[in-house]
Design an enzyme around this catalytic site. Sequence first.
Site: not given
Ligand SMILES: *Cc1c(COP(=O)(O)O)cnc(C)c1O
Length: 492
Positions: A119
Site C-alpha cells: 500500500k
Molecule cells: C491490502 C492488501 C492486500 C489486498 O489488496 P487489494 O488491493 O485489496 O486486493 C493484499 N496483501 C496485503 C499485505 C495488503 O495489505
Amino acid sequence: MRSSILRYVSTRGRAPALGFCDALLAGLARDGGLYVPESWPRFSKDDIRALAGLPYHEVATRVMEPFVAGEGGLDHDTLARICRESYVRFEHAAVAPLLQLAPNLWLLELFHGPTLAFKDYAMQLLGRLFDHVLAERKSRITIVGATSGDTGSAAIEACRDRSAIEIFILHPKGRVSEVQRRQMTTVLSPNVHNIAIEGTFDDCQDLLKGLFNDGTFRDEVNLSGVNSINWARVLGQIVYYFYAAVALGAPEREIAFAVPTGNFGNIYAGFGAKQMGLPVHHLALVTNRNDILSRFLESGTLALGSVEPSLSPSMDIQVASNFERYLFEIYGRDGAALAADMEAFRRDRSLTVTKSRFEEARHFFDGARVDDDETVATIGRMYEETGEVLDPHSAVAVAGAERCRRNEAVPMVAIATAHPAKFPDAVERAVGFRPELPPSLADLLKRPERAATVANDLMALKAFVATRLAERARANDIGAEGGVSVGVGNRR
Ligand SMILES: *Cc1c(COP(=O)(O)O)cnc(C)c1O
C-alpha cells in the site's frame, strides 16, 4: 500518449465527470459510483520500450503523466518531483525488485516502503498529491479512515507532517497485531490522530460511515478518504506492472501476474496496465478462504458470504469495492445498467452477470483460492527451495501463480504484498523462526506510543474530532477566518 485533458466518469453514470484533481479529492462519486478514466491512455510499443532501465520514479512519472496531463498545477516537473520524493524512503535501491523463485516464476517484492506493505507504493504518492493540490487551492482536508491492518499505517506515513492535512485513523482497540498498532501509534507528528475504538473493526467502519453520512459535519471539516476506492491509488499501482513487465522483456514478451486479492484494487491496476497496451498475458486472481471473487470466476455469480478470519488478514474481505470498476468495463461502460445491478446486489446479496460478460472476465482472469494450510505449506516449501521467507499474503500469491500458469513459456510474476516480519506468527508456524524487522523499524517495539481511546459512539467520536481540529487550528493559528472547518472549493 496524448496530451488533452483526461476526465473521469462515474461507474454509475450519473455524477458529473471530473478532472484528475477533483476526482482525487472526491474519492467516491456523488451517485455512489467510483471514478474511472473516460478512456484509457494507450502506450505504443516504443513508449513501453523507452521505460527499460529507468529508475522506478521515472517509470511512475511516465505512466502517470497521461492521466494527469493538462491539470492545473500538475505539470511535468511537479509530477516528476512528487514521484521522486515518494520513493526516496524505500529501502531497496530498485524500489520494486524482482526475485526468481523457479524457472520463469518470479516474485515482485512490494514491501520495501516505510510500512512494509504494497500500500505504500500508491499511498506515498497520494499523500503528496493531496498536499500539492490543497496548497494550490489554499484548502485543507480532514482525512478519516478505519483500519484493521495495513491501510492505516500506510496512510499515516503518507500524510504525517503534511501541512494541509489532519489525519484521524480508527482501529479496534486490542484487535490489531502489536506490529501493526505500533506502526501507527508511534508516529508522533502533530497532524496524526490515532483513535483506539472500544469495539470491533466493523464498529470502526460503521462509525466512519456515520461521519461521512452527516453532511454538515462532512462539509464543516472537509472530510476526505484514503481508502482503496480513490482513483489515485489505482493509478499509483499501475506503475509496478509496467516496471516489472519491462524488466522481464515487455513489450517483446507477454507477462502474466498472480495477485493476492481482497478489495480488487491491486489486481484492477493490472487490468488497467493491460488496457494501456502493456502485454499482460493474463492475471491470476488469488484469494484466501474469503473467496467471493474466485468463486465469481467459476460461476459468474457474485454471492456475498460472511468474513472469516485467516492467516492473511488484509484479504479478509467480502465486498470488494474496486470490482465495480471492472464490472463497468464488462458492462460495456453502461453506467445505468450497472447502477441497477449494484442496487439489486446490495438488496439480494447476489449478482449474476450475462454469459458474454462472464466469458470476457474468464478470458483474462484465472481464479484460485488458497486456504491457511496451503499458505503455511507454501511458506515452508519456498523457504526450503529458495531460501526466501514469504509473508502469508505473498504465499497465497505464489501458490496461485503455480496453479494458474497457462503457458510455461510466459514469465509468471507473483506479487509479494507484505514483508514477512509484519506477520511473524504465521511465518513462525511455517519455518520455525520469527523474521526480523528491517533496520528502519528495528526499535519499533521500544518507541513511545500515542493514541486516544474513544467509546464506540458516533457523538463521542464527532466531539473528539472537532476538539482536536480546534486545538490544531489554534496551534497553527489558521483559525482566524472561520476555522479549519471552512474548506474552499472542495465540497462534495
Ligand atoms: C491490502 C492488501 C492486500 C489486498 O489488496 P487489494 O488491493 O485489496 O486486493 C493484499 N496483501 C496485503 C499485505 C495488503 O495489505
